[in-house]
Structure formats: C-alpha cells, structure tokens
Design a protein around this motif. Structure first.
Motif, PDB file in Angstrom:
ATOM      1  N   LEU A   1       0.856  -1.184   0.000  1.00  0.00           N
ATOM      2  CA  LEU A   1       0.000   0.000   0.000  1.00  0.00           C
ATOM      3  C   LEU A   1       0.891   1.233   0.000  1.00  0.00           C
ATOM      4  CD1 LEU A   1      -2.607  -1.000   2.743  1.00  0.00           C
ATOM      5  CD2 LEU A   1      -2.986  -0.943   0.271  1.00  0.00           C
TER       6      LEU A   1
ATOM      7  N   VAL B   1      -2.338   5.432   0.927  1.00  0.00           N
ATOM      8  CA  VAL B   1      -3.756   5.200   0.658  1.00  0.00           C
ATOM      9  C   VAL B   1      -4.621   5.951   1.656  1.00  0.00           C
ATOM     10  CG1 VAL B   1      -5.552   3.437   0.696  1.00  0.00           C
ATOM     11  CG2 VAL B   1      -3.369   2.970  -0.430  1.00  0.00           C
TER      12      VAL B   1
ATOM     13  N   LYS C   1      -5.508  -4.782  -1.729  1.00  0.00           N
ATOM     14  CA  LYS C   1      -6.792  -4.587  -1.062  1.00  0.00           C
ATOM     15  C   LYS C   1      -6.948  -5.421   0.207  1.00  0.00           C
ATOM     16  CE  LYS C   1      -9.306  -7.800  -4.099  1.00  0.00           C
ATOM     17  NZ  LYS C   1      -8.107  -8.441  -4.701  1.00  0.00           N
TER      18      LYS C   1
ATOM     19  N   LEU D   1      -5.032  -3.831   2.955  1.00  0.00           N
ATOM     20  CA  LEU D   1      -5.784  -2.704   3.488  1.00  0.00           C
ATOM     21  C   LEU D   1      -6.798  -3.196   4.526  1.00  0.00           C
ATOM     22  CD1 LEU D   1      -6.366   0.307   3.425  1.00  0.00           C
ATOM     23  CD2 LEU D   1      -7.958  -0.068   1.547  1.00  0.00           C
TER      24      LEU D   1
END
Lengths: 276, 320, 560
Positions: C301, C304, C324, C327
């Motif tokens: 990441l 973000v 994703k 995250l």
C-alpha cells in the motif's frame, strides 16, 4: 472445483483391530506381572544355563538358569512403563512449548526453534551413550534422556500444527477480538491438535521403545538383576545354540509392540513420519 | 545459490562448535569429578589427586575446553584413561571399519529402497503395493538386534555358513572381509531399506494427488511415466532429505549391529569406553558421529536446494 | 449409434459417488464440430464431473452407473488404459481451471505442451516444437521462440492459462474440454484469454465443451448453453434463446444474478459527501519484509486514503496484487502499517489490535473471504456466537440464547442452526454466520473482505442484499472490498479503485462507473462481463485502446 484428487484410502479395519489387540495383550501381561508370575524372575529354577523349554518352564532358562517366561513378563512392565513415561514427558514438554511458540512467535519461538534444531542434529543414540557415560545407567536417566531427545521432535510437530492453525482466519478473528492465551490455546487450538498429537504419541512411543531397548541391548540401559526386553536379548545372546528362545523371545516382543504401534498409527492417519 | 551454500556452511560450523561444547560439557562437567569417576569408588584420594593433575583438571573449564578443541582441530584427541595410549591411535582403524560397514549398507540400501518405493508407487493401490507396504512397515519397526540375532541363529549357529563374530583386521583378505561383513550389512540393509522405501512411497504418493498429475493423466501420460517423470522430478529434494536422514539414522543401527557381531568399529569402541567411563574416548567418538551426521544433513540440504532452486520464487504479475 | 458430425455424444449418463449421491444424473448431450456447448451451473452441480467424463476420466470416489460417452463414435468407458491414453490429448484435450496448479512446476513449459504429441508419436520432436512456437505466437505470448523454455513459475497467471490453451490445441483435437478456463484470472486478464480462446476454437473448427459458473462469460463464446443443477440438465438450447427466453426459474435466477454495471440502465446509489463519523485512514503505507530506511521491502500500500461514514458503504476495488487485502488487515488492526494514521469516529485509533481498547475492537468487525476458515469447525454455531456475546457483552444463559436467535434471524437463518457445526451448513450459510458473529459484537464499522467471491452468483447476490440491509437498518459503516466492480455497483455509495497499492480513482459510485477518469478504471468497467452478444469484442477493443496508457507504470512491465 479445484482439481485435487482426494486420497482414496479405505481405513484398514483389520490392522486397526489387530494392532489394538496386540497392544492390549501386552498391557494386560504387564499388569498381571504385578500379581502373578509363573516363577520368581530372580529365582534359579534350573541348574542348567540356557536349558531348552520343558514342562512348566515354557521358554526355557536364561544364562543363570532363571525362567525366561517369568522374566519376559516382568520385563513387559519395565519396558512399557519406561517408554510410556518417556513419551508422556516428551509430549508434555514438546506440546506445551510447541503450541506456545506457534502462538507467541517472536523471540520465544526463535530461541526454542534453534535449540530444537541443535538437539535434532545430534544422533539420538549417541546422545544417550554420552549421557550414560556421564551419569551412569539407571532407569530415571534413561527415561529423562529419551524424553529429552524426543521432546525436540514433538516440539517440531506441535509447533507446525499450531503454526498452521494460527494462520487460519478464525484464529486471527479470535485474536483481534482480544482473546487471551487460555482461550486461544484450549478453546480454539486444542480440539484440532489432540488427534494428530495422539497419533504422534503412539509413533513416538515405538521410537522410545526401540531407543531404550537398544541402549539396554548394548549393556548401557537397565542394569542387572533387573531386565527389560532389550537387556534380556543381550544377556542371552550367548545361548543361541542351546536355547535360542531366551534371546529371540524378548527381541520379538519388542518387534511386536513396535510393529503394532506403527500399524495403529498407519491405520489412524495414512503414513507415519520419520525420526526414529 | 553460492550465498545459500556459504550461509549453510557457516551455520553448520557454528552448530559443530555448539556440539563440541555440549560434548565437552557432558563428558567433563556433568559427571562431577572425572578423575574420581575414572578410578571408581575404591580409589585412594592420592591416586585421584594425581590423576586430576595428570588430566589437567585443576585448570579452569574454559581453558580446558579451548585446549581440547585446539587439539581436536589438529587431530589430537587426548589420551585414553584406560590404555593410556593416544585416542587418535585407537580411532584410525575403527573409523575405517565403521565407514566400510556404513558405506556398504548405504550403497546397497539406497538404490534398493528407491527402486522399491517407486515400484510400489507405480503399482499403487494394487495388491503388490498393499502387501509390500505392510511388509515394509513391519520391517521398518523391527529392532536391528532381532534381525541380527535371527541372522546369527540361522546362518552361523544352524547352518554354519558364516561366522557369528565379524572379525576384521588390517591384514584381512577380500573374501575374509566380505564374509565378515555379510551378516552385519544384511541386518542393517533390511531396516534402512524398509525405512527409505516407506518414505519414498509416501512422498511420491503425496505428489500423485496434485492437480498437475491429474492434468498429465488427461493428456494421455501412462501410469509409469507419471511416476517416473512427472512425480519424480518433484520428489528429488524431499528424497535427498529422506536418504540423508536415514543414512544418518544408520548410526543407531550400527551401534547395535557392532555389538551383536563384536565388529571392531567405532560404535563398539564407544560402548566399551562408556562402560569403562573412558571419557576422552567417549568424547572423540561422540564428536565424530555427530559431525558426520551434521555434515550429511548439510549435504542433503545443499543437494535438495540444487534440485529445487526456485522453491521460493515468485510468479510475475499479469501485465496489461 | 452416433449421428454424423457429432463429436461427442453422451447418452443417459449417471455417475454416482461413494456416498451414493448421483453426481451426474441421467444426462444426455451432443456436441458437433465447430460447436461450443456451455455447461453452466453452481458449484456441486456436477458440471466438472460431466466434463471429465468426456475424457473417460472419473475422479477417485466416483463410478459410472449407467449410460455411455462416445467420442468420435467410440465408447470411452469401454476403452483400455492404453486406448484412453492414445485418445487423450489427440482427439480430446482438457483445459483446466487453475493453470498454476495444472502445470508441473519442475518441467519446462514447451516440454509439457508437446508431451502428448510425442507420446502419441503424432509429431516429430522438431515439428512439435515448431507447432508449439506457432501456437505461442498465435496466443500472443511474448517472445514465442524462447518463452517455452521457462518453468511455469516464471510466467504470469494469464500467460500460463494461454500455455494451457496451447497445450490443448497442440494436436488439433476434435474436442476441447474447457473447465472454467478463466475463473482464476482477474477480469481484465479474462477478457484477453477469452478472446484468444474464442478465436482459437473458431479457427481450428474444434468442438468445445465449456464449463463455467458465469453466464455472462459463457454467452460470449457458446453456441448452445446447457444449464445444470444437481446433476441434471434442466434446460438446454441455443445461447440467444436461453438468454432471451429462459423457460426455467433457475435459469431466470442465473440471468438476474448476472453481473452488470447499472450505470447504463439507470438506478445507482446516491452518494453523500465523505463522512468522518465512521473509520478514516490517512496516508497508509504498508508492506511486507524487513524495513529498510523506514519502508518495508515489498510495498503493498502506498499512501492510501479511505474514509467511511455511518450508514454508507464504501467499496474498495482491486485485482490480485492491488493491496486490497492488506488494506483490510491494516484497518482491522491485524497488520501494522509502516506509516499513516487511523481514526475511529474522529478519535485516533491505534494501528495494532493489541494496542486498541476492547471497546474499539468491538466497534470494528472484520468478515473475511473464506467462510470455511473463518469458523472453527470444532465449535457449534451456539459456541461461535455465544463466545462473542460473552466476550464483549458478558451475556450468558437465556439472555444470550435470545440474542443468538435474534442474530440468526437477522441473517435469515433458522434458530435451530445454533446446534449445527460449520461443516453441516452450506457456503452461503457460513458467510451468514460470519456476518452474525460480527453483528454479535454490535459494531459500528464492518469490514467485508471479498465476502462473496467464493460463492456462486445467486448466493452472492443474497449476501450482498443482506449487507445492504445491515447498512440501511443498523446504520453501519461498511467497507466492502472486492475484485469485481459489478458486485458492488448496486450497493456502494462510494468507490475507491486500487492498483499496485495506489488509489487510482475514488468518488461516488455513479461518477466512477459511468464516467471513469483513469484508464485503468475505464478498463475495469469495460471488463465486467455483460450478457449481450458482442460484448467480448467491445471489451477487447477497449483493452487494446487503453493498453498503451496502462503499460507506463514501472511495475507492469512484461518480465523478460
């Protein structure tokens, strides 16, 4: 959907029943030896060493003229109890530390894993010989040494089982909920590891029996006048020409128990590991 | 690859150092007063004191360890407490004899075991595989001393074909050596072969459940080629480890077999030394066995890595 | 027996499992030259078993009870092993779902592609290699002369699937059996592989049996569609007919559940301005491996931002490798970010769960993709739900019992299920229990990580409707992570698109879906399969147009 072929392995019922029967038989003999034996295992029932089997002395006599059958039955208890105690100790130590290392990770895991690496990189029988050289041969020393060398293997297995579980989502979710060590270990993990660890117990016990019998067989295990099966096989080796049963029977008993344990493990879960 | 090998070599060197510390600790610190131990309960205090000074036990442990280690590195293992001769002179012939026994066993057992394991895998699920699996399971769980004792009973006592005692000396002729080695080697080969064959079968069996094996079946690859090519190329690494572990496991078998046949090898020397509490000899034998074991595992690791260099490789991402 | 021109003729085939279930139940079907018959159905409908039967293969534990399978007139179940080996690869070839698992990791690609041709003696080695190189070129693999010397792990998933197709075509078989050939691929890659496969089948005049769970994908390639359910073919007909006028309710449900972007046919969820009364993440940098100079070795990441308010659903869209899932783990406190801040309802929130208060942990709940691994299989549902109630609310006895019944009702499961174990319920039901467990904590923020991607389309639809209800009725702030734009189009208020760990586009769902700004978002929207003829060609054209713009990123280069 995935193209995995399911392993088709019809559970061999017959071997399962057979192996349990053999083990139960020896356990029974071991219990019985406490209350009744055909002869006193330390009595000289014959003036002949290595007398062949005769009425009342079904397996003949040993090198001092003692009843082989009685000594064999007496040795059952010693052999099985020593192996059981060593395996139990190995599992108590190995399982606790292994699961803890898997759960905690970090320094604890790193240190324990390195120690186990060292123990596993030593030949077990040599460790046994060196310890006997240092401390002398006695039953407590044998049990502790066997427990020590096998605890390392148990640690490897329980840690691997634990590490697989720790990665699973339900463990992650329980941890992120803030659950304590007790719940994670006993509530979430234990139900999954009981069976593989029980299987390992049986296998490990067969290793322990062979390990301790080998030490006794080279004269560095259980000391006379007591004898486990390995010791008997050793004492009576010279009588092979007159009463071969005196040496073969105890060795065969070890083989029977060891094979039964391995068959049991095989019937319970596919193939058994190594590490004997 | 080079980095991996160097790293493993360094780790092994460190491990050997730790092992030497453990052996030294077990033989010189753990028993308490080594001089007392060596002379037994009935020694006079004067004798014990003299031996203590002779063995240098009055010096601090760290100094003694370093001295011992330096000696070992130069091939000086100290002096035997029993025969008073240098340990190294006791070792040389014994090491060669044990190496001969272990080497002969390995050369026969490993190819035999791999062949048996692969044959079982090719005929998997058939009667041959099932029968052999049970037989091999039973043999692998049998103590060597039963096999060795039975061998002596049959071939030496009953038939009288072969000697019950494997006597070897420096001047033995080749036929004599072979006759002496036959029974001990056979006893070892049976157990080791059973162990390796069993694990080979298990490793190949596991690989045969993979998706790419089903894909090969659907490509029309016949069963034998499935095992001998598609499964075997993936089994090389694990098999190297199995072989190394079992060759190393031979140590325990050798200890027993040398006892049965009174074979003049290193294990027999060590057992005698343990019995007479000749600790310098125990130290030397333990170090040699441990170092061999550690080096074998190192070799297998490196071999497995060469056979399977990309085990940790990552698949590139899909480009758009 | 076989009518002329019929390559495959299955008559009244019944296959049973060891347990006695009829996995394939009295199925008859025919496939002619140049025809693509699609088998569509949910998982467990028997479609893969039927497809493998076309090659005369039954997986362990399965047995043929009745019926015949004739390939080019010959009964495959009457053949010897030798005859079958001679048939497979030459007359009928198989394209598996997961190319990553179906290639032997230790053999070179070309060797695997040409193996059956050599075994059959159908081609000389040099001819076979030439043919393979031609196929690699035809399938648009980079460096067709040399790429085949690589090992499977040295090429990407999409490339590997193309090798699989090349392997299928090597001997120009009469029939190609494709088992979910694109299901394991990202949608943007799927378009490319589908187009190649479609052309290859047409160019070779091959018959094909195409197994899929995705009607929209199938509609692009099939001439006829057979709908399977519980081992039976419930409806079979020409593609256009099935889509336009389905006869069976089940087919209608499949069509209704089919992914489509609602932007083009109206109704989109209204989006309010970004809220901060839920969970807010700022400048999150996270990765794996040892940190060097404050940055992890592998970055998942990069910088973000994400915010979700009470009563809204924010979708995070990304393909594999987009970061994703990292995250989701960062938000749930399972993975420590290298930098960045988190706030819960405006108050600072610690990065790792162990530094969060019990109340904070209760207020944020995570629901994960694999329902199977999220529930301890040794615990009954009563124990699973009861533990959370006791842990967070101290509820036991009758109170807990009543609450558990409420929770199950909330996720539309009967109260009797409390005594069941996870192994006794279906995949969709497991995912409902997962949601119920999260709800037991009475959370404010719900993080859903790919919760529908392991489910069949119809079941997935119902789970999505459930999540929508939770937002509307309980006012939850929901972060809905998915690889599929179509899944979230109906329910998300706002969308954030991730690529290679960066946010490439974020905004109200309507704006992002109908007027995407970033070329990658454009490609994503164009790649969502649509149930209309010609969509595949349109999507492929869009892809070609955008490819130049998309290749610019440093991490997207084709590996040499």
């Amino acid at each position: 959907m995935t193209a995995m072929l399911s392993r088709q392995r019809p559970r061999p019922r017959a071997t399962l029943v057979l192996s349990i029967a053999v083990l139960a038989f020896f356990v029974l003999i071991g219990c019985m030896s406490l209350i009744w034996l055909p002869q006193d295992p330390t009595d000289f029932v014959s003036t002949d060493p290595f007398a062949p089997p005769s009425a009342g002395i079904w397996l003949g006599t040993d090198q001092l003229g003692r009843d082989v059958l009685s000594r064999l039955m007496d040795g059952t208890r010693i052999t099985l109890l020593m192996a059981f105690a060593a395996t139990l100790l190995a599992h108590l130590i190995g399982d606790t530390l292994g699961l803890l290392a898997a759960l905690r990770g970090g320094l604890l895991d790193a240190v324990l894993s390195r120690i186990v690496d060292v123990i596993l990189s030593l030949p077990k029988i040599i460790v046994g010989l060196v310890v006997v050289a240092a401390l002398g041969a006695s039953i407590p020393v044998l049990v502790v040494v066997a427990a020590f060398v096998y605890a390392a293997g148990v640690f490897r297995i329980s840690r691997a089982l634990g590490a697989d579980l720790v990665r699973l989502d339900y463990m992650q979710i329980a941890r992120s909920r803030g659950e304590g060590l007790g719940w994670l270990l006993f509530g979430e993990m234990l139900p999954h590891v009981v069976r593989p660890l029980a299987t390992d117990f049986a296998l490990r016990m067969s290793f322990a029996i062979l390990f301790m019998s080998s030490l006794s067989f080279v004269g560095l295990g259980v000391q006379p006048p007591m004898a486990d099966w390995g010791g008997m096989a050793k004492e009576n080796l010279e009588g092979l020409s007159t009463n071969p049963l005196a040496a073969i029977a105890p060795a065969a008993a070890i083989a029977l128990v060891s094979i039964a344990l391995n068959l049991l493990v095989d019937a319970l879960d596919g193939e058994a590991g190594s590490g004997r | 690859m080079t980095r991996f090998i160097l790293w493993r070599l360094a780790a092994t060197a460190l491990l050997l150092l730790v092992v030497s510390l453990l052996v030294f600790w077990a033989c010189e610190i753990l028993p308490g007063d080594v001089a007392q131990v060596a002379l037994g309960q009935f020694a006079t205090p004067e004798n014990v004191k003299a031996l203590r000074i002779e063995m240098g036990l009055d010096r601090p442990a760290a100094e003694r360890y370093l001295g011992w280690l330096m000696g070992v590195l130069q091939g000086d293992w100290g002096r035997s407490l029993v025969s008073k001769s240098p340990v190294s002179s006791l070792l040389s012939e014994r090491v060669a004899n044990t190496a001969l026994l272990a080497g002969a066993t390995t050369l026969i057992a490993v190819p035999l075991a791999l062949t048996l394991g692969l044959v079982m895998a090719v005929w998997r699920g058939r009667a041959l595989d099932r029968g052999m699996s049970v037989a091999i399971l039973a043999l692998s769980a049998t103590p060597e001393f039963l096999l060795a004792t039975l061998a002596v009973l049959l071939f030496a006592v009953k038939l009288g074909w072969l000697p019950a005692v494997a006597y070897l000396s420096a001047g033995s002729s080749l036929p004599q050596t072979v006759r002496a080695l036959l029974l001990p080697t056979a006893s070892l080969v049976i157990v080791v072969t059973a162990q390796i064959a069993r694990m080979t079968r298990a490793i190949i069996g596991n690989i045969l459940t993979q998706s790419y094996i089903e894909m090969a079946v659907l490509k029309g690859v016949p069963s034998r080629r499935l095992v001998m090519r598609h499964a075997l190329v993936n089994a090389v690494g694990p098999l190297a480890n199995v072989v190394a572990l079992n060759v190393a496991y031979l140590v325990s078998g050798i200890v027993v077999v040398e006892t049965v046949f009174a074979y003049p090898g290193l294990a027999r020397l060590m057992i005698d030394a343990v019995q007479s509490r000749d600790l310098p000899v125990v130290q030397a034998c333990a170090m040699i066995f441990c170092a061999t074991y550690v080096l074998l595992i190192l070799l297998a690791d490196i071999f497995a890595r060469i056979a399977d260099p990309h085990s940790a490789a990552q698949r590139p991402a899909d480009a758009i | 027996m076989t009518a002329p021109g019929k390559v495959l003729a299955v008559e009244d085939l019944t296959i049973v499992s060891n347990a006695g279930t009829r996995v394939v139940d009295g199925v008859s079907l025919r496939v002619a030259r140049g025809e693509v018959l699609a088998l569509i159905g949910a998982s467990g409908s028997g479609k893969t078993t039927l497809a493998l039967a076309a090659l005369g293969h039954l997986r362990p534990g399965l047995a043929r009870q009745a019926g015949t399978v004739r390939l080019d007139g010959a009964d495959v179940f009457a053949m010897t092993a030798q005859q079958l080996n001679d048939l497979r690869g030459r007359k009928v070839a198989y394209v598996a779902q997961s190319a990553a698992a179906a290639f032997n990791p230790r053999l070179r690609l070309t060797d695997q592609v040409i193996e059956s041709a050599l075994l059959h003696g159908a081609q000389s080695e040099s001819a076979a290699r030439l043919r393979a190189t031609d196929l690699f070129r035809y399938l648009a693999l980079p460096n067709p002369e040399t790429i085949g010397r690589r090992f499977p792990y040295q090429v990407s998933g999409g490339q590997l699937q193309r090798f699989m197709i090349a392997m299928g075509l090597q001997e120009e078989p009469l029939l190609l059996v494709c088992d979910e050939p694109t299901s394991a691929l990202d949608v943007t890659t799927q378009v490319e592989v589908m187009r190649l496969l479609k052309n290859a089948i047409a160019d070779n005049d091959t018959a094909a049996l195409f197994v899929s769970h995705d009607l929209a994908v199938v509609a692009q390639i099939a001439t006829r569609i057979a709908v399977m359910r519980a081992g039976r073919i419930v409806e079979c007909g020409p593609t256009a007919e099935i889509i336009a006028a389905p006869r069976e309710d089940y087919t209608r449900a499949l069509i209704a559940a089919c992914g489509h972007l609602p932007g083009r046919d109206g109704a989109l969820v209204p989006a309010a301005a970004p809220h901060t009364d839920g969970l807010e993440a700022r400048s999150i940098v996270a990765g794996y491996g040892r940190a060097e100079g404050g940055q992890p070795a592998v970055l998942s990441l990069r910088d973000v931002d994400l915010a979700v308010g009470r009563g809204e659903i924010v979708a995070v869209i990304g393909e594999s490798g987009s970061g994703k899932s990292t995250l989701a783990r960062v938000l749930a406190g399972l993975h420590a970010p290298a930098s960045g801040t988190l706030r819960l309802a405006g108050a600072p929130l610690a990065a790792l769960d162990r530094d969060r208060s019990k109340a904070e942990r209760r207020r944020i709940q995570l629901v994960v993709q694999m329902a199977d691994t999220a529930l301890n299989p040794r615990h009954s549902l009563r124990r699973i739900l009861g533990r959370t109630l006791k842990f967070f609310h101290g509820l036991t006895g009758a109170q807990a019992e009543a609450r558990m019944a409420d929770l199950l009702a909330r996720v539309s499961l009967p109260a009797e299920y409390l005594d069941r174990y996870p192994t006794q319920i279906s995949g969709g039901e497991k995912q409902r229990v997962n949601l119920a467990r999260a709800l037991a904590a009475e959370p404010e923020v719900l993080i859903c990580d790919e919760i529908t991607s392991a489910l069949d389309t119809i079941v997935a639809q119902s789970i999505i409707a459930l999540v929508k209800g939770l937002r509307d009725e309980l006012g939850l702030a929901v972060i809905f992570i998915s690889h599929d734009l179509a899944t979230v189009a109906d329910i998300a208020n706002r969308v954030t698109v991730l690529r290679h760990g960066r946010v490439v586009e974020a905004g109200p769902t309507a704006a992002v879906l109908t007027a995407p700004q970033n070329p990658y978002t454009k490609l994503l929207t164009a790649s969502v399969p649509e149930l209309r003829v010609g969509w595949l060609e349109d999507a492929a054209a869009t892809r070609d147009d955008l490819s130049a713009a998309l290749r610019q990123g440093p991490s997207e280069a084709v590996p040499a």
